[in-house]
Structure formats: structure tokens, C-alpha cells
Design a protein around this motif. Sequence first.
Motif, PDB file in Angstrom:
ATOM      1  N   ILE A  30      -9.403 -10.093 -63.766  1.00  0.00           N
ATOM      2  CA  ILE A  30      -8.801 -10.509 -62.512  1.00  0.00           C
ATOM      3  C   ILE A  30      -9.840 -10.934 -61.478  1.00  0.00           C
ATOM      4  CG2 ILE A  30      -7.475  -9.640 -60.544  1.00  0.00           C
ATOM      5  CD1 ILE A  30      -5.944  -8.104 -62.998  1.00  0.00           C
ATOM      6  N   MET A 170      -0.968 -10.099 -60.707  1.00  0.00           N
ATOM      7  CA  MET A 170      -2.300  -9.899 -61.285  1.00  0.00           C
ATOM      8  C   MET A 170      -2.559 -10.921 -62.388  1.00  0.00           C
ATOM      9  SD  MET A 170      -2.214  -5.775 -61.424  1.00  0.00           S
ATOM     10  CE  MET A 170      -3.831  -5.233 -61.766  1.00  0.00           C
ATOM     11  N   THR A 194      -6.416  -3.949 -58.360  1.00  0.00           N
ATOM     12  CA  THR A 194      -7.042  -3.862 -59.686  1.00  0.00           C
ATOM     13  C   THR A 194      -8.163  -2.834 -59.685  1.00  0.00           C
ATOM     14  OG1 THR A 194      -6.635  -6.215 -59.869  1.00  0.00           O
ATOM     15  CG2 THR A 194      -8.089  -5.235 -61.498  1.00  0.00           C
TER      16      THR A 194
END
Lengths: 295, 386
Positions: A30, A170, A194
Amino acid sequence: MNFLSVLISGLGAGATYAIIAIGYTMVYGIAKMLNFAHGDIIMVGGYAMFVTLALVGHPVAAVAAAILAAVLVCVLMGVSVERFAYKPLRGASPLAVLITAIGVSYLLQSLAQIIFGSASKMLSGLQIAGHVMLGTLRINYVTLVTLAVTVVLMVALTLFIKYSKTGRAMVAVSEDRDAALLMGINTNAIIAITFAIGSALAAIAAYLMLAKGASLANTLGAMPGIKAFTAAVIGGIGSLPGAVLGGILLGVVESLSYSIPALAPFTDAVEFGILIVILLVKPAGLLGKARREKV
Amino acid sequence: MKRILALVLAVLMIAGCCAALSSCSKTTKTIKIGLSGPLTGGAAVYGQAVKNAAQMAVDEINAAGGLNGIPLELKALDDVHDSSKIATNYAELMDWGMQVSLGCVTSAPCLEFLKYAKDDSVFFLTPSASNDGVPNGENSYQMCFADGNQGKVAADYVNSLYTAGNLGKLGIFYKSDDNYSKGIYDQFVANLNSAIDEKVMSFTDANATDFTTQIGALAECDFIFMPIYYEPAAQFMIQGKDTIRDTAVYYGCDGFDGLEGQLGDDMDEIDQAISMLSHFNSKATEGKAKEFIDKYTAKHGTDTLNQFGAAAYDCIYALHKAMTELIAEGKEIDHKTDAADLCEMLKGKFNGGFTYSGATGSNMKWEGGFVNKGAIAYEIKARAAA
């Protein structure tokens, strides 16, 4: 030495690597950065548990409180590291971010040594003793707990990413950050989330390591962190099932190698050798998607 | 505004110069003793112990008048147990004016240190770098047992158990990438009665946290020889307390010292017996060892109380005693004495029947750089009553 028992202790070690590797792989997928301080977040979680255990008297409540405290402290630590060390470098060259991550890693280790001293500590309050016998095969409870926790976490994370709004955001950020931003996704918040999830996993990994009887020192997360990173790359960095597969594979190989006396001294070489072989044969990792670079 | 700033900076600069000058003029005449050890990193507990104890000895000696009126001065640099740091550390110590040294705390860096110190003829007495290659009887001497000697003494002990029929199944657990552990292991196996069938397990990772595989393989052993340091040993014992036979004996070398502090209350949960071969007993109740323990714990607590510190304390006192004797013999030793000249004198002393008694043994003598003193067989913990 029974082959099955070697396999099972390998699964136990591998499951811990897998949980740490998930943290690496999610952050890479991510935020597109290698968070080399991830292993040290584990160590921070360990010390959070150490402090909580000393404060809470009741043995069972203390373990619950320790895990909770570790998760909270790790999340806080992970998010602040991201906020103050990595966020200002968004858009900087990957090399700058990498060096910063290594710097953060050393900073955390040194701080822990200054605060808690260089002597390592045993946390017997967290250890899970006992075993179950299947015929002549002996399985420690702690191995079973580790495996169960890993499976539950992986399923929960997969469901979260597939079906929740945040999870899908995400995925969107990981696919194309700019496009996600244009679609109205708060990419900074997603990256922070995250890091929070990855750090919470690191806290769980810290608990599992200490439950197994590891002694707590400021280098607790250093080697497991590097092994887990290797596992994430073997599995295909960015891929969740890949991280788990890589972790388990590495744990089993490690255990097998230790069980053969002639090979035991070269265990680290064997593990990292596998990484090299896999990178040569399948550069994207076992379950990684090979992507063509857009020019 | 700019003018004020300039003024302030100028004042600061003058103040800085004055400070530098006064610190220069403060450099008094001292006998300079250099040391390199792991003050940070995974082996920091050993480096800190050596630095603390050596400094303590230096302070005591200086309070009592130093060496013939000249105080001693210790400079300890951090090598993180990494040989690649030694070149820089050595150069820094030489620039500082090191006259005599304690070498390094750990074996691998000490072998590196030896290369430079030998060329320059710098005398060093290492408290704890126990590799067989360290002492040479020219400029390099040990306060601790050399690894190979420990391996041989341990093998003699195991052989005697075997002959008496008390050994049972022998297991060995060692760290294969560590000079200390591998050195003892090699010598042990070479001196072991060839009729004994041993089961060998090892590990490599300095930060290893999981010994499940090795414990499983050693589960049926009655006597487990562990030439490793106490931190992994404690971890092994805790992780193996249910799996290893209750009647088994863990037997280690000087690296086991500190095990008790490490295990704490967990010691009671381990049924197996623990004993070790050593030159220092961290719970001694009499003699110079006891004196050292009292002084050290009053100053630094018990966290870093171990044989490394005790040996470092002895090193400083042994060097002081040797130099004092040399002066009494008419030799000239002061802050101006060249390192190589001092080395020549100390070499003659240590090779010529010099004896010393301290916290880690009495009537020590040196032969070819190796120390000759009696080992203490020390039972850390008896087997739990069945």
C-alpha cells in the motif's frame, strides 16, 4: 529425531514469521515502501508487555492486559513513526525512505537499550507451558496457539480487505495511489491505517515469541524481522497469502536444517540461499504478480 | 540585530576556545589504558560489565595513590562485537596515547586487535577474549581460560563420569558460528572418550528465539553439554523444561555465569540440574570474589554482574601489580613510557614467574600468554527433589 516433530516445530516458527511478514507485505503493497523498522516494533511490543506485567498483579488479567497494552503501544508507535518519519518523505526517492526506515530501526533499538538496559529479560508470566501427545508425537500448546492465531488473523484480514469499505480503499490505493486520490479516497489515512494494522500484528507476533520462551532484549525483533522480510519476498511482496506461504516455508526449512547436524551450522545460509534461488527463478516471488513497468 | 548576533557568536567562540584550552591544560600525567568492547548491541551486557569493573578498579587504585603517584586512566571504545570496527578504535586509542591495554572483550574483535597491537608491540591482558589464538606470550595475555582449555577440562570431567558409569546419554548444544562456542566444542570433541556416543545440535543466530527443534532432538539425553553464553542457555532451559528429561544435567562453561540472574524465579520451574566450569562465582560468599561482588553491586546493581567484569577488575589490578613490581626493581615507568618499551618490560614480568591473586582465582601464573589457575566447579542449581 522424528521427522513429523521437526515439521511441526517448523510450522510453529513459520507461523510467527508469517504474522510479521504480513505486516511487511501490507505496508509494501500500500505505501510502496520497505519498513525496515517493522521488526523493532515487535521489540517495542515486547517491552510494553514487560512493563504491563510488572504493573498488573493478577496473573491471568496481566497477560490479557499485556497483550492489549502491546497492541495499543505498537499501533501508536507504528502510526507515529509513519506520521513523523515517513510521511514527510512521501514522493521522495525510495532510497531516502529506505535509509530513514533503517535509521528508525536503530533509533528504536538504542532507545530501548537506554531505557531498559542491555541485559535481556525472561517473561515467564507470558509463557504457555504444556503439550499434548499424539501417540509418540509431542506437540506444544504454544505451537498450536501460534498456528491457530495465524490462521484466524489471515482469514480475518482477507475478509476485511475484500469486503469492508476501508479494505477496498486499501486495495485501490495499492493499485494506483493517484487514481484513488482522485476518487475521493483519503490516501494518507489509508496508509496510516495500514501501518496501524501492521503494528498490531507485530504486537501479536511479540506475544507469540515471548509465549514460546524467547528472552526479551532490544534486538528481539531484529533477526525475525529480517527472516520475515525474506519470507515476504519469497512469497511475493505485496501478496497476503504469499507472506503466509513464505513464512511457513522458511520456518519449515529452518527447522529441517537445524535437525540435520551437518547442515545446522549453515541454516541461515540455507534460508537466504532459498531467497536467492526463488528470486532467480521467479523474480516476483511465489504468489507475486509480475507487473510490467510502465514507461 | 545582526550586530548583536555577531557579538553573541564572538563571545561564544571565545568561550569555546577558553574551554578547549582549559581542557588541554587539564590533561594531567596519567598511565593510559585502552579497551575496546561491545558497549552497545547484542553483546553489550559483557562490554558494559568490563567497562564498569575496569573503571572501578582504576578509581580504587587512583584513590590509593595510582602507580607511584601517577593516576591510571581508562578509555573504553565501543566495537559492537564487530571486528570491522577495530581498525578505527585501535587508531583512536593510539592517537590518545595508549600505553597498555585490556585488548577487546570478545574473541573475534580481539583477534583483529592483536594484529595491530602485535605490530606496534602494545601489551594487552584481555579479561574475556578466550579464543585460543589470542594469547601469544609476547604482547597478548589472557585473564580468562582459553576456549580450548575449557573444552579439554570439560571433556576430562565427562570422560570421568563415563568411566564411573554415571554419564547416561550425552547431548551437546552449541553455537556453530561463534568463536567462543565452536572453540570449546572442537576441543571437547577432540578430547572426548571415543566410546561415548554423543548427539550434537547447534544454532547460529545471535538473536535466536526458538529452539523447539533442537530441544526435541535432545529430549532423551541425560547430560547436556552447552558451551554457550547464558542468554541463549536460559532460553533453551525455559523452552525445554517440559521436554528434556527431568533428571538431566545441563553443564556449561564460563558463559553460564549470569544464568541465575537471567532466569530469576524461573529457576525454580526448571527440574533439571545446572552446573558449570568457571573461574568466577557470582554468588561467592568469601574471599576476593565476594569483595568484588559487594563493591560492584553497590555501584552498578546485579544486571551486569558477571565473570567478564570480575576478570576486567583483576586485569587492572594485575597490570598495576606488575608495573609496581617493575618500578620496585628499578625500572622506570611513568606517563611518558613508550608502549613498546612498557610491553618489553611487562612481557619479561609475565613470562618470568609473576603471580597474582584476585577475584577470579589465586596464584595465577602465565605461560605463553595463557593463564594457569584452578577452575571452580560450581553447581548453579541442584536437581529438583523428585
